[in-house]
Design a protein around this motif. Sequence first.
Motif, PDB file in Angstrom:
ATOM      1  N   ARG A 744      -5.736   3.219  11.710  1.00 33.20           N
ATOM      2  CA  ARG A 744      -6.651   3.575  10.613  1.00 33.20           C
ATOM      3  C   ARG A 744      -5.915   4.374   9.527  1.00 33.20           C
ATOM      4  N   ALA A 745      -5.106   5.348   9.987  1.00 36.90           N
ATOM      5  CA  ALA A 745      -4.320   6.134   9.016  1.00 36.90           C
ATOM      6  C   ALA A 745      -3.336   5.233   8.288  1.00 36.90           C
ATOM      7  N   ALA A 746      -2.764   4.271   9.029  1.00 39.65           N
ATOM      8  CA  ALA A 746      -1.826   3.337   8.408  1.00 39.65           C
ATOM      9  C   ALA A 746      -2.531   2.514   7.335  1.00 39.65           C
ATOM     10  N   MET A 747      -3.756   2.024   7.645  1.00 40.36           N
ATOM     11  CA  MET A 747      -4.478   1.211   6.677  1.00 40.36           C
ATOM     12  C   MET A 747      -4.859   2.037   5.444  1.00 40.36           C
ATOM     13  N   ARG A 748      -5.224   3.295   5.657  1.00 41.13           N
ATOM     14  CA  ARG A 748      -5.526   4.160   4.497  1.00 41.13           C
ATOM     15  C   ARG A 748      -4.294   4.283   3.592  1.00 41.13           C
ATOM     16  N   MET A 749      -3.112   4.408   4.211  1.00 40.14           N
ATOM     17  CA  MET A 749      -1.883   4.534   3.437  1.00 40.14           C
ATOM     18  C   MET A 749      -1.579   3.224   2.703  1.00 40.14           C
ATOM     19  N   PHE A 750      -1.860   2.077   3.357  1.00 40.87           N
ATOM     20  CA  PHE A 750      -1.632   0.789   2.709  1.00 40.87           C
ATOM     21  C   PHE A 750      -2.559   0.630   1.500  1.00 40.87           C
ATOM     22  N   LYS A 751      -3.796   1.053   1.658  1.00 39.58           N
ATOM     23  CA  LYS A 751      -4.735   0.927   0.536  1.00 39.58           C
ATOM     24  C   LYS A 751      -4.330   1.842  -0.623  1.00 39.58           C
ATOM     25  N   ARG A 752      -3.814   3.010  -0.282  1.00 41.50           N
ATOM     26  CA  ARG A 752      -3.296   3.894  -1.337  1.00 41.50           C
ATOM     27  C   ARG A 752      -2.134   3.217  -2.057  1.00 41.50           C
ATOM     28  N   SER A 753      -1.304   2.523  -1.280  1.00 46.86           N
ATOM     29  CA  SER A 753      -0.180   1.796  -1.870  1.00 46.86           C
ATOM     30  C   SER A 753      -0.668   0.713  -2.823  1.00 46.86           C
ATOM     31  N   LEU A 754      -1.716  -0.030  -2.397  1.00 46.23           N
ATOM     32  CA  LEU A 754      -2.266  -1.079  -3.257  1.00 46.23           C
ATOM     33  C   LEU A 754      -2.797  -0.509  -4.568  1.00 46.23           C
ATOM     34  N   VAL A 755      -3.540   0.599  -4.469  1.00 48.24           N
ATOM     35  CA  VAL A 755      -4.085   1.233  -5.677  1.00 48.24           C
ATOM     36  C   VAL A 755      -2.952   1.647  -6.616  1.00 48.24           C
ATOM     37  N   SER A 756      -1.929   2.268  -6.050  1.00 47.45           N
ATOM     38  CA  SER A 756      -0.799   2.729  -6.862  1.00 47.45           C
ATOM     39  C   SER A 756      -0.071   1.552  -7.514  1.00 47.45           C
ATOM     40  N   ALA A 757       0.140   0.472  -6.732  1.00 46.57           N
ATOM     41  CA  ALA A 757       0.844  -0.698  -7.278  1.00 46.57           C
ATOM     42  C   ALA A 757       0.066  -1.326  -8.421  1.00 46.57           C
ATOM     43  N   ARG A 758      -1.253  -1.408  -8.268  1.00 49.18           N
ATOM     44  CA  ARG A 758      -2.076  -2.017  -9.321  1.00 49.18           C
ATOM     45  C   ARG A 758      -2.107  -1.138 -10.571  1.00 49.18           C
ATOM     46  N   GLN A 759      -2.093   0.176 -10.380  1.00 48.66           N
ATOM     47  CA  GLN A 759      -2.038   1.076 -11.539  1.00 48.66           C
ATOM     48  C   GLN A 759      -0.733   0.883 -12.318  1.00 48.66           C
ATOM     49  N   LEU A 760       0.365   0.669 -11.585  1.00 45.89           N
ATOM     50  CA  LEU A 760       1.671   0.470 -12.223  1.00 45.89           C
ATOM     51  C   LEU A 760       1.855  -0.949 -12.748  1.00 45.89           C
ATOM     52  N   GLY A 761       1.022  -1.880 -12.273  1.00 46.09           N
ATOM     53  CA  GLY A 761       1.255  -3.284 -12.591  1.00 46.09           C
ATOM     54  C   GLY A 761       2.427  -3.852 -11.822  1.00 46.09           C
ATOM     55  N   ALA A 762       2.745  -3.223 -10.682  1.00 43.10           N
ATOM     56  CA  ALA A 762       3.922  -3.594  -9.893  1.00 43.10           C
ATOM     57  C   ALA A 762       3.515  -4.603  -8.830  1.00 43.10           C
ATOM     58  N   VAL A 763       3.412  -5.876  -9.227  1.00 43.54           N
ATOM     59  CA  VAL A 763       2.964  -6.881  -8.269  1.00 43.54           C
ATOM     60  C   VAL A 763       4.001  -7.122  -7.177  1.00 43.54           C
ATOM     61  N   GLY A 764       5.257  -6.765  -7.438  1.00 47.57           N
ATOM     62  CA  GLY A 764       6.272  -6.856  -6.393  1.00 47.57           C
ATOM     63  C   GLY A 764       5.960  -5.931  -5.236  1.00 47.57           C
ATOM     64  N   TRP A 765       5.590  -4.681  -5.551  1.00 48.70           N
ATOM     65  CA  TRP A 765       5.177  -3.748  -4.498  1.00 48.70           C
ATOM     66  C   TRP A 765       3.846  -4.188  -3.893  1.00 48.70           C
ATOM     67  N   GLU A 766       2.946  -4.687  -4.728  1.00 45.32           N
ATOM     68  CA  GLU A 766       1.622  -5.097  -4.242  1.00 45.32           C
ATOM     69  C   GLU A 766       1.762  -6.192  -3.184  1.00 45.32           C
ATOM     70  N   LEU A 767       2.657  -7.147  -3.431  1.00 43.82           N
ATOM     71  CA  LEU A 767       2.859  -8.221  -2.471  1.00 43.82           C
ATOM     72  C   LEU A 767       3.424  -7.686  -1.162  1.00 43.82           C
ATOM     73  N   ARG A 768       4.370  -6.753  -1.250  1.00 43.41           N
ATOM     74  CA  ARG A 768       4.923  -6.187  -0.025  1.00 43.41           C
ATOM     75  C   ARG A 768       3.838  -5.489   0.803  1.00 43.41           C
ATOM     76  N   THR A 769       2.968  -4.765   0.125  1.00 39.74           N
ATOM     77  CA  THR A 769       1.904  -4.073   0.850  1.00 39.74           C
ATOM     78  C   THR A 769       0.929  -5.076   1.455  1.00 39.74           C
ATOM     79  N   ALA A 770       0.625  -6.135   0.724  1.00 38.11           N
ATOM     80  CA  ALA A 770      -0.253  -7.183   1.264  1.00 38.11           C
ATOM     81  C   ALA A 770       0.362  -7.796   2.514  1.00 38.11           C
ATOM     82  N   ILE A 771       1.680  -7.971   2.508  1.00 35.91           N
ATOM     83  CA  ILE A 771       2.380  -8.501   3.686  1.00 35.91           C
ATOM     84  C   ILE A 771       2.252  -7.529   4.850  1.00 35.91           C
ATOM     85  N   SER A 772       2.418  -6.215   4.604  1.00 35.61           N
ATOM     86  CA  SER A 772       2.309  -5.214   5.674  1.00 35.61           C
ATOM     87  C   SER A 772       0.903  -5.193   6.263  1.00 35.61           C
TER      88      SER A 772
END
Length: 820
Positions: A744-772
Amino acid sequence: MTEVRLGRACSVQSNIRLACWQSFSAGGVSPRNVLSLQCSPFHVNTPLAPEIERLTRATGIQEADDAEVALAKLRSLLEDSVTDLGQALRYYGAALSIPACPGYEPADFGSPFERERAFQVFVDALVAASRKQPILGIVEDVQWMDPTTIELLGRVIARCPGERIMVLITHRDDYKADWLSGPAIRRITLQKLAAHECEQMVAAVAGSDLVPRRITSQIVERTDGVPLFVEEFTRAVVDAGAVPLAAESPAPKLPETLVPASIHDSLMERLDRLGPAKRVAQIASVFGRRFDYSGIFNVLPDQSQTLPKALRALERAGIVYRSKEPQGEVFTFKHAMIQEVAYSSLLMEERRELHARVASWLLQDASIEESSQPAVLGYHYARAGNVPEAIEAWLQAGKSALRRSATKEAVAHLREGLSLISKMPASPRRFEAEIGLQSNLAMAYTANAGWSDPNVYGPYSRALELCASHGTIREKATVLWGSTIAKLVNCELTKGLEHAENFVRRAEEWRNDEAALMAYTAAVIANFFLGRLQQASELAALVSARYNPREHGKLVQIYQHDPLIVSLVYSGHIEWLLGRPCRARECCMTARQHANEIGHPFMVAFASILGVADHWYEGDLAENLASVKRGLKVADEYGYPMYRVIGPLWATAALAARGPAPDVLEQLCGLLDKLPPENRCIQMPLYRILLATEFGRIGQIERARSFAASAATLMKQTGERWAAPEIYRIHGTLLSREPLRDDRAAMRMFKRSLVSARQLGAVGWELRTAISIARLVSAGGSASGRTEAQDLLISTRAKFASAETSRDLREANDLVRVLN
């Protein structure tokens, strides 16, 4: 290799030279194979000054010679000694400042690569000559040797063992010659003379073996075995007529009045007995220990008719000795102390007037910028009280040293100029001069120790303050570039962005391509670190559009950075993060290729170490490590110590994979301690998350989590946001591992990563997080969770163009099929 520590036995120096010369002459060595370098306090910060002076003497090149004549003289000197004459002419010609002419292009010593190659050519030429005939090198007074010549001499010493080369090096006893060490060095400390050696010296100075023993004994007793005192005391006795014929017996006791109170007094008495020749000695002393006939002829007022007679009198008195050289007659004070005493006997106002005359003669009809001896001009102008001209000369000396990559000498010259600034009244001329001095000083410190050197801030801050109202466009651009990069490297990112945006505004107002390129490049870096990726990409495109290799390829000599290479290196990250991995790979390859083409080693190291985004994101560990190793080799060769620290960190995964991983990771952790404080060190969050990944890979989960948490903390402190999504993602991955696994803590961290990637427009990071996320749910998630993860992968994959390819895209496609 022999190192002679002279102590107070300085007059023995010429005897040592003579003994070495006689020994080599007996072996058939000609004067052509005796290389004599004389160091001078006037040139203690002039790069290669003793070698340039030796080459000038040996070739007979004169100021009036045009490039083709000078080159012909140099060719005549070198043609029997070197195997590749064309290459040797490029580097020796550059050292002698021979300008380009048909069939010849001098090397550019502004490139540290070319400077390094020059050292190799000089040493190879010496070794090649020694294999035809033994070489004797005599290097005198190295306490006054400039750092560049010390570096060159050190390389000669390293190559000497096994070659037919002997080098005699002399220096004063209080000089710390720590660089003269190793098995090839034999140290000889000259002690006071023994009684019988003093007696021999008395006879030699008196010019007779018939000096009564009683007088000789009294001289020996009173001079305490100090060679210079023996010589001076004997001359005083002889000149006073106190040496009787040997037939006179008993010899009289020497009167107390003949005993000089000090060596200074003795030398002063000798000068006083010279009559009109004393004035010539005084004026000559303003030139230093060496002076030529032309110089003193032009400076000496109204005595040109009596000058030859006065010089002969100085020779007879043992004050100077004469040598004939291709440029004309050159005179040298027999001892540095004699020159110092003659100089000290001048009144202050006389000194100023004479120094001004010497400076005028040295400059003749040229400008200070055109002078081949700006440091000497600075010395004379300063002592003449001509402060503005002295400051300009020291500035030109500093710039000249920087162009030759002689950073230590540059710092010394520029600080000399700054020490005089307060003596000028407040005026535009003063402020513009100070901008030049401060900005070049900051660049010298940067080239010497990197942007994090604490000495960099002060000069840039002062120059920036002055640039508000004064300075040329290039000076302003140099200061704005340097001050912006200094802020960014030290993690003052918000201020750095403000500086960069101000720089862009002003450069566009000036309509100056050079300033605009550097401003856009500074803004690329600032926007990238703050996670403003789209803005950074647009600015990088402006750099690529405006950059002309012919016109802008030499900007690296002014700014120590090439704008296109820097922009492309950061674009390797920016484009990958924005979902354009093919363009990212193109940027990295072009950056490394262009760095190799311009040949500036700092840029080669920069592109090889920091420009590995293509290998890094694709997981190509072998190519990543190979590139970093190339960069580290260049950094080691040219003295960029910071790359030795950060370079291995850019190959963390590759080094750990090569193993043994635990040992490698401990060594990499040790490198972090050599960096500036964490909140003042750019890229520190990245380095820590790379280590977190590898500690997790070897099962040290708690330590890995600690590194990930500290990376996130630092990111918040400094505002360095570009890697924020990856920091959160890796932290989440570590939380999903045992011990104390918490999905659960891991998923919360992944969702934080997704939010951050979308704010930056960093689809490269977004894809990595989606893979994780997909990996996590595929291992045991619910059906709805698997469907959600599949949809996330598909929607994120759709943000990439269909033609794009990368390791992550391939893995995403595979996971979609697995989840389906």
